[in-house]
Design an enzyme around this catalytic site. Structure first.
Site, PDB file in Angstrom:
ATOM      1  CG  HIS A 117      -0.497  -0.016   2.531  1.00 53.23           C
ATOM      2  ND1 HIS A 117       0.359   0.950   2.998  1.00 53.23           N
ATOM      3  CD2 HIS A 117      -0.711  -0.851   3.576  1.00 53.23           C
ATOM      4  CE1 HIS A 117       0.631   0.728   4.259  1.00 53.23           C
ATOM      5  NE2 HIS A 117       0.015  -0.373   4.632  1.00 53.23           N
ATOM      6  CG  HIS A 166       3.785  -1.384   2.611  1.00 46.56           C
ATOM      7  ND1 HIS A 166       2.698  -2.108   2.189  1.00 46.56           N
ATOM      8  CD2 HIS A 166       3.850  -1.569   3.949  1.00 46.56           C
ATOM      9  CE1 HIS A 166       2.138  -2.714   3.227  1.00 46.56           C
ATOM     10  NE2 HIS A 166       2.823  -2.402   4.309  1.00 46.56           N
ATOM     11  CB  CYS A 226      -1.212  -6.166  19.389  1.00 46.22           C
ATOM     12  SG  CYS A 226      -1.826  -5.541  17.800  1.00 46.22           S
ATOM     13  CB  CYS A 237       1.981  -4.864  17.175  1.00 42.83           C
ATOM     14  SG  CYS A 237       1.141  -3.286  17.293  1.00 42.83           S
ATOM     15  CB  CYS A 272      -3.448  -2.385  19.589  1.00 38.87           C
ATOM     16  SG  CYS A 272      -2.162  -1.702  18.539  1.00 38.87           S
ATOM     17  CG  HIS A 274      -2.722  -2.536  14.441  1.00 39.75           C
ATOM     18  ND1 HIS A 274      -1.548  -2.693  15.136  1.00 39.75           N
ATOM     19  CD2 HIS A 274      -2.370  -2.429  13.139  1.00 39.75           C
ATOM     20  CE1 HIS A 274      -0.530  -2.705  14.289  1.00 39.75           C
ATOM     21  NE2 HIS A 274      -0.996  -2.540  13.072  1.00 39.75           N
ATOM     22  CE  LYS A 295       1.393   2.330  10.314  1.00 42.74           C
ATOM     23  NZ  LYS A 295       1.425   0.903  10.599  1.00 42.74           N
ATOM     24  CE  LYS A 304      -5.760  -7.896   4.929  1.00 45.36           C
ATOM     25  NZ  LYS A 304      -5.578  -9.188   5.583  1.00 45.36           N
TER      26      LYS A 304
HETATM   27  N1  MSP Z   1       7.462  -6.488   8.967  1.00 39.87           N
HETATM   28  C1  MSP Z   1       7.588  -5.386   9.851  1.00 39.87           C
HETATM   29  C2  MSP Z   1       8.938  -4.715   9.679  1.00 39.87           C
HETATM   30  C3  MSP Z   1      10.112  -5.592   9.912  1.00 39.87           C
HETATM   31  S1  MSP Z   1      11.609  -4.756   9.584  1.00 39.87           S
HETATM   32  C4  MSP Z   1      12.783  -5.778  10.162  1.00 39.87           C
HETATM   33  C5  MSP Z   1       6.499  -4.357   9.552  1.00 39.87           C
HETATM   34  N2  MSP Z   1       5.961  -4.426   8.338  1.00 39.87           N
HETATM   35  S2  MSP Z   1       4.798  -3.472   7.800  1.00 39.87           S
HETATM   36  O1  MSP Z   1       4.580  -3.893   6.463  1.00 39.87           O
HETATM   37  O2  MSP Z   1       3.681  -3.478   8.670  1.00 39.87           O
HETATM   38  O3  MSP Z   1       5.308  -2.008   7.848  1.00 39.87           O
HETATM   39  C6  MSP Z   1       6.649  -1.682   7.577  1.00 39.87           C
HETATM   40  C7  MSP Z   1       6.864  -0.237   7.429  1.00 39.87           C
HETATM   41  O4  MSP Z   1       6.058   0.292   6.393  1.00 39.87           O
HETATM   42  C8  MSP Z   1       6.530   0.689   8.587  1.00 39.87           C
HETATM   43  O5  MSP Z   1       7.406   0.733   9.614  1.00 39.87           O
HETATM   44  C9  MSP Z   1       6.623   1.998   7.866  1.00 39.87           C
HETATM   45  O6  MSP Z   1       7.960   2.307   7.587  1.00 39.87           O
HETATM   46  C10 MSP Z   1       5.930   1.664   6.587  1.00 39.87           C
HETATM   47  N3  MSP Z   1       4.538   2.012   6.702  1.00 39.87           N
HETATM   48  C11 MSP Z   1       3.475   1.191   6.831  1.00 39.87           C
HETATM   49  N4  MSP Z   1       2.351   1.942   6.873  1.00 39.87           N
HETATM   50  C12 MSP Z   1       2.674   3.241   6.789  1.00 39.87           C
HETATM   51  C13 MSP Z   1       1.967   4.425   6.688  1.00 39.87           C
HETATM   52  N5  MSP Z   1       0.663   4.481   6.727  1.00 39.87           N
HETATM   53  N6  MSP Z   1       2.690   5.561   6.525  1.00 39.87           N
HETATM   54  C14 MSP Z   1       4.044   5.561   6.410  1.00 39.87           C
HETATM   55  N7  MSP Z   1       4.718   4.462   6.499  1.00 39.87           N
HETATM   56  C15 MSP Z   1       4.083   3.299   6.777  1.00 39.87           C
HETATM   57  O7  MSP Z   1       6.213  -3.541  10.397  1.00 39.87           O
END
Ligand code: MSP
Length: 501
Positions: free
Chosen positions: A18, A21, A126, A129, A143, A146, A294, A297
């Site tokens: 998304h 990411h 959670c 998380c 949480c 979430h 934020k 999903k």
């Molecule tokens: N899998 C773990 C990370 C492990 S790293 C050793 C994780 N994954 S995640 O897919 O949920 O999110 C990873 C990262 O995506 C977040 O820390 C952030 O950098 C980025 N983001 C996810 N959603 C976001 C937003 N809505 N806005 C900005 N960045 C976001 O956590």
């Protein structure tokens, strides 16, 4: 050649990529591209986080095995990064053999050091998380990230003795006061450490979708221990230790603020336990909010970045995410904001400059671009833009770097409006004005290329420069006077056709 090695988080493959990411990955990619322009030997690592309860549950919901499930989602990340022009050097999946071997080696090293021991823990877990929440973190029984209720869990398993690392972490941070950018995030980390550190469990018996502990295969590794290790396993830890030594520590982990505790407290402690250096730094971003929340999903407010690429082009999208939010702060994604920035900064400012220049050179200079003059009023503005952009990229502030770059574009447009070359007679005065504007386009194409690689390559092509933009070097190629003159300038379609807001 200086090395510059950076990483993105590895993303959970419970759903397709998304906007959030894409945001973190584009920032890391743009900073990496800037360092390539500095001539550094750059390595950008990204990948996917494929084990743990969250993935197991997502696979169960689809009625397929976890392996089938992750194999169906991980390629969507690789494809998205390709469409977004992410120039990563490696993509690690935590289900790969090199990673599994490296995680086992890291677990064993921490176990051998006496920092992993059997214990029992009860707490509120959670799943989104993949972490226990501290009592203070829970808001109205939920949480805070979430907005879901954690589960009460009690388990006997292996614990990493994080509680032993408080002083060592504080000492390390005292010796590396600039390691966390932006600086205010350092206080947050020091606050966590000073508040007292709890041991955390590094194994699970309640699920088998994970990497077995080398000394007790009835347990699988906790998904965060497994995931953090990607930063060393990708560089050969546990499979090519000699190669690994030359590549560690990396310069930055790019992360979101949601995962700062794992990255800036757990991870350096795990590395210290295993006898490895912490990374040199962390660049911590805020969240992109959609409707004030934020994007995730679990929250259900997901925006697909590839739909936005279809609408405003890959560079229009990259520019928006880099320019619109100061890295470190939260940003607010709105569709109106995306179109407004596209129309003003890209269609009007940059697009107009190129099309005016190409039109006037075509009609009054026989299509051949004149060389810039040393005393051009734009030379100072260009030098300032280069200096400010360089300082901003160094500080991991892409929005400021682009603002500095766009101030040069605005100066060049203003210069055209004052001189009105479209009304001038052909001759040395007109050549001086057009030479200056072409030189600005050349310098801007280099400065903006980390954000918009395709567009900048096209700008150079249209002003007659054949060399690929990634071969340019800051300093050597950004000094005033580099546009040689005598090159064919082409007028093409608008770079960024205006969009109806
Ligand atoms: N899998 C773990 C990370 C492990 S790293 C050793 C994780 N994954 S995640 O897919 O949920 O999110 C990873 C990262 O995506 C977040 O820390 C952030 O950098 C980025 N983001 C996810 N959603 C976001 C937003 N809505 N806005 C900005 N960045 C976001 O956590």
């Amino acid at each position: 050649m200086a090395a510059f090695r950076v990483t993105t988080p590895i993303y959970y493959v419970n759903a397709k990529p998304h906007l959030g990411h894409a945001y973190t990955t584009i920032v890391a990619d743009a900073v990496a591209r800037w360092h390539r322009l500095l001539g550094d030997d750059v390595h950008l690592l990204t990948g996917t986080d494929e084990h743990g309860l969250k993935i197991q549950q997502a696979a169960d919901a689809k009625g397929v095995s976890p392996k089938e499930f992750v194999d169906s989602i991980a390629p969507l990340f690789a494809e998205a990064w390709e469409r977004l022009d992410i120039a990563h050097d490696d993509f690690i999946r935590t289900t790969e053999a090199r990673h599994v071997a490296g995680v086992k080696a890291l677990l064993q090293a921490c176990h051998d050091a006496g920092d992993i021991e059997l214990d029992t823990y009860r707490g509120q877990y959670c799943v989104a998380c993949e972490a226990y929440l501290l009592p203070d973190d829970i808001v109205d029984g939920k949480c805070p990230v979430h907005r879901t209720e954690p589960q009460q869990v009690e388990e006997t398993n292996y614990f990493f003795r994080l509680s032993r690392f408080g002083d060592r972490l504080l000492e390390w941070y005292a010796a590396h006061p600039d390691a966390i950018k932006p600086a205010h995030r350092m206080n947050e980390v020091l606050g966590f450490i000073r508040g007292g550190l709890d041991d955390f469990s590094v194994s699970r018996t309640s699920l088998d979708w994970g990497i077995p502990l080398p000394w007790d295969p009835d347990h699988v590794a906790y998904v965060w221990f497994d995931a953090l290790a990607n930063y060393v396993t990708a560089h050969g830890y546990g499979t090519d230790d000699a190669g690994f030594r030359g590549k560690w520590p990396v310069d930055y982990h790019f992360i979101g603020k949601d995962i700062i505790r794992f990255h800036c407290v757990y991870w350096p402690a795990m590395l210290m336990s295993a006898g490895l250096e912490p990374p040199r730094g962390w660049a911590v971003g805020g969240w992109l909010l959609v409707g004030g929340e934020k994007m995730s999903k679990t929250t259900g407010n997901v925006v697909n970045p590839l739909d936005l690429v279809d609408e405003v082009s890959v560079d229009g999208f990259r520019y928006y995410v880099l320019a619109d939010t100061a890295y470190g702060n939260d940003g607010d994604f709105t569709h109106e904001g995306l179109l407004a920035r596209y129309n003003s900064d890209l269609a009007n400012n940059l697009g107009n400059l190129l099309s005016r220049v190409a039109t006037v050179v075509g009609s009054k200079c026989g299509g051949i671009g004149p060389a810039p003059l040393p005393g051009s009023p734009l030379a100072d503005a260009a030098a300032r833009a280069v200096e400010d952009a360089a300082a901003a990229w160094e500080a991991v502030q892409p929005s400021r770097a682009l603002e500095a770059t766009w101030s040069l574009i605005r100066a060049a447009n203003a210069n055209l409006e004052v001189n009105e070359p479209w009304k001038m007679e052909p001759g040395p005065e007109l050549d001086a004005v057009m030479g200056g504007a072409l030189e600005v386009l050349r310098i801007v194409a280099i400065l903006a290329s980390p954000a918009m690689p395709r567009t900048c390559a096209e700008i150079l092509r249209r002003i007659g420069i054949d060399r690929p933009v990634h071969e340019a070097r800051i300093g050597r190629d950004t000094a005033w006077g580099g546009y040689p003159g005598g090159l064919a300038v082409t007028k093409g379609d608008p770079l960024f056709p205006r969009k109806k807001a």
